[in-house]
Write a protein that holds these residues in place. Structure first.
Motif, PDB file in Angstrom:
ATOM      1  N   THR A  28       3.695   1.632  14.560  1.00  0.00           N
ATOM      2  CA  THR A  28       2.338   1.124  14.708  1.00  0.00           C
ATOM      3  C   THR A  28       1.860   1.437  16.121  1.00  0.00           C
ATOM      4  OG1 THR A  28       2.790  -0.713  13.211  1.00  0.00           O
ATOM      5  CG2 THR A  28       0.820  -0.897  14.578  1.00  0.00           C
ATOM      6  N   ARG A  54      -0.670   3.773  11.629  1.00  0.00           N
ATOM      7  CA  ARG A  54       0.526   3.225  10.982  1.00  0.00           C
ATOM      8  C   ARG A  54       1.159   4.334  10.164  1.00  0.00           C
ATOM      9  NH1 ARG A  54      -3.459  -0.627  10.238  1.00  0.00           N
ATOM     10  NH2 ARG A  54      -3.100  -2.646  11.237  1.00  0.00           N
ATOM     11  N   CYS A  55       2.426   4.584  10.379  1.00  0.00           N
ATOM     12  CA  CYS A  55       3.103   5.628   9.612  1.00  0.00           C
ATOM     13  C   CYS A  55       4.579   5.284   9.494  1.00  0.00           C
ATOM     14  CB  CYS A  55       2.918   6.996  10.266  1.00  0.00           C
ATOM     15  SG  CYS A  55       3.578   7.137  11.935  1.00  0.00           S
ATOM     16  N   HIS A  56       5.246   5.916   8.564  1.00  0.00           N
ATOM     17  CA  HIS A  56       6.683   5.748   8.438  1.00  0.00           C
ATOM     18  C   HIS A  56       7.295   7.023   7.879  1.00  0.00           C
ATOM     19  CE1 HIS A  56       5.592   4.880   4.244  1.00  0.00           C
ATOM     20  NE2 HIS A  56       6.839   5.196   3.943  1.00  0.00           N
ATOM     21  N   GLU A 100       9.329   2.832  11.044  1.00  0.00           N
ATOM     22  CA  GLU A 100       7.934   2.456  10.832  1.00  0.00           C
ATOM     23  C   GLU A 100       7.281   2.349  12.199  1.00  0.00           C
ATOM     24  OE1 GLU A 100       8.305  -1.226   8.792  1.00  0.00           O
ATOM     25  OE2 GLU A 100       8.859  -0.309   6.881  1.00  0.00           O
TER      26      GLU A 100
END
Length: 312
Positions: free
Chosen positions: A306, A180-182, A304
């Motif tokens: 996933t 998970r990153c943004h 965002e």
């Protein structure tokens, strides 16, 4: 992982001072750790308090900043002090819930810097550990008034920062099977991408048959590489994948990533297609031009991500 890391105390609320200054050194360590975490593929934000003028305001400012961010883990960097000695005192890491991580970080710092390992210490009286609402640790790198500590810290600064980055990115109960990153995004791939050479390939797709759904039917004129053969109307993404966590074989398979644009609320699934962008861009991902248009966003807007899609 999404990590927020901050330096202890502040510009106007100084910490310990001895052979070195706690605030100055903590800021150096925080910045270096962040750079190394980003290179490793993590999403990391650093924070330094440049406004507070009282201890109470300082503590609230730091904790409130951490809690305002969407993240998985909180780290605070400090330096210890007691009284001047020509000897050594060592490193320690404080925690409330993250005993295992604290033990690993303390041991790693000690080994990397040739410091005494004072170990992990549970502390329920610290504002930072009590106030942050995600798993957290507070690192006391070494003692600013211990001559040997300071010498070892200065000699092995980079090794210590790398050791912290390696260990602090694995909090207890964190599910490392999901990415998970943004962050900011740009576009890449296809016949119009002049940022790649005509012959440039992709990191884990070696021929069209590896994932035909993301490629044009024919190779664009004057090119030979797969990067320029990507079909910009399809949905694909490049991230700085950790191949130990997500092997190339997995990325070349049929699992999709979910890309969401907070600006518009739109989200779509995308195929992993490459490794990137370079950390110097300040961006977390590159996506296809078609996906960028579908999301209703522009270069340097935020997304965002996933992976795999559907993971909670």
């Amino acid at each position: 992982m999404r990590i927020v890391i901050s330096s202890g105390h502040g510009k106007y609320v100084r910490g310990a001072s001895g052979l070195i200054d706690e605030v100055d050194e903590a800021r150096k360590v925080v910045h270096e750790i962040r750079e190394r975490l980003i290179i490793a593929g993590h999403d990391c934000i650093e924070f330094h308090d440049d406004t507070s003028t009282t201890q109470s305001e300082n503590l609230n400012t730091i904790v409130n900043y951490h809690n305002s961010q969407d993240r998985d883990f909180d780290v605070s960097v400090h330096f210890n002090a007691y009284m001047y000695t020509e000897g050594a005192r060592g490193t320690e890491v404080l925690y409330i819930t993250q005993e295992t991580v604290a033990e690993k970080v303390a041991a790693a710092i000690a080994e990397a810097g040739g410091l005494i390992n004072r170990g992990a210490k549970k502390r329920s009286d610290l504002y930072f550990l009590n106030g942050t609402d995600e798993p957290a640790i507070l690192i006391e790198v070494c003692f600013v008034d211990a001559t040997v500590d300071v010498q070892q810290y200065q000699i092995y600064f980079e090794e210590i920062c790398q050791a912290i980055a390696d260990c602090a990115s694995a909090p207890e109960d964190y599910d490392d099977s999901v990415l998970r990153c943004h962050g900011k995004v740009s576009w890449f791939g296809g016949p119009e991408d002049m940022g790649v050479t005509p012959s440039e390939g992709l990191a884990f797709l070696y021929e069209v048959d590896d994932k035909p759904e993301v490629f044009l039917d024919e190779q664009p004129k004057g090119t030979t590489g797969l990067a320029r053969r990507l079909d910009p109307d399809t949905y694909y993404v490049a991230l700085r994948w950790d191949y130990d966590q997500f092997p190339k074989e997995m990325l070349a398979g049929d699992r999709m990533a979910l890309i969401r644009a907070p600006k518009t609320g739109r989200e779509f699934r995308a195929h992993p297609a490459d490794w990137g962008p370079h950390v110097d861009t300040g961006r977390v991902a590159d996506i296809s031009l078609g996906l960028m248009e579908a999301l209703g966003i522009d270069t340097d807007d935020e997304v965002e991500i996933t992976y795999p899609a559907g993971s909670k």
